[in-house]
Scaffold this motif. Structure first.
Motif, mmCIF file in Angstrom:
data_model
loop_
_atom_site.group_PDB
_atom_site.id
_atom_site.type_symbol
_atom_site.label_atom_id
_atom_site.label_comp_id
_atom_site.label_asym_id
_atom_site.label_seq_id
_atom_site.Cartn_x
_atom_site.Cartn_y
_atom_site.Cartn_z
ATOM 1 N N ILE A 65 0.842 -1.200 0.000
ATOM 2 C CA ILE A 65 0.000 0.000 0.000
ATOM 3 C C ILE A 65 0.875 1.248 0.000
ATOM 4 C CG2 ILE A 65 -1.636 1.342 1.390
ATOM 5 C CD1 ILE A 65 -2.823 -1.382 2.316
ATOM 6 N N TRP A 66 1.935 1.260 0.836
ATOM 7 C CA TRP A 66 2.833 2.413 0.884
ATOM 8 C C TRP A 66 3.513 2.633 -0.464
ATOM 9 C CZ3 TRP A 66 5.348 0.051 5.815
ATOM 10 C CH2 TRP A 66 4.482 0.207 6.899
ATOM 11 N N LYS A 71 4.197 5.895 -5.240
ATOM 12 C CA LYS A 71 4.216 5.979 -6.695
ATOM 13 C C LYS A 71 3.246 7.067 -7.174
ATOM 14 C CE LYS A 71 3.535 3.113 -10.791
ATOM 15 N NZ LYS A 71 3.140 1.784 -11.291
ATOM 16 N N LYS A 72 2.057 7.116 -6.601
ATOM 17 C CA LYS A 72 1.067 8.137 -6.984
ATOM 18 C C LYS A 72 1.548 9.535 -6.606
ATOM 19 C CE LYS A 72 -2.943 5.157 -6.756
ATOM 20 N NZ LYS A 72 -4.183 4.806 -6.049
ATOM 21 N N LYS A 73 2.256 9.625 -5.482
ATOM 22 C CA LYS A 73 2.769 10.916 -5.029
ATOM 23 C C LYS A 73 3.812 11.467 -5.990
ATOM 24 C CE LYS A 73 3.657 12.313 -0.468
ATOM 25 N NZ LYS A 73 4.354 12.094 0.811
#
Length: 75
Positions: A65-66, A71-73
């Motif tokens: 999840i992290w 990755k999205k950040k």
């Protein structure tokens, strides 16, 4: 959905703090909440497994999840 508040533990600095317990993407997992001490999103709810530290079986799923959140950040 919000399920009240719960105790979270930061995997980066070890801080323990209370934050809203929000489901993560319609799963049984709670969404990581930003650490109140260091600001990291590498947090997970405390449980009996928390006593195992780095051997916590939930930690493996939260690592995934992290990684998704990191990755999205970056995008």
């Amino acid at each position: 959905m919000v399920f009240g508040k719960t105790l979270f533990i930061c995997d980066e600095c070890g801080n323990k703090f209370i934050a809203p317990n929000v489901e993560y993407m319609a799963t049984v997992f709670s969404a990581p909440m930003p650490c109140t001490k260091c600001g990291s999103n590498h947090t997970m709810p405390a449980s009996v497994f928390s006593l195992l530290g780095k051997l916590n079986p939930q930690r493996a799923m939260y690592r995934k999840i992290w990684a998704e959140m990191d990755k999205k950040k970056r995008q």
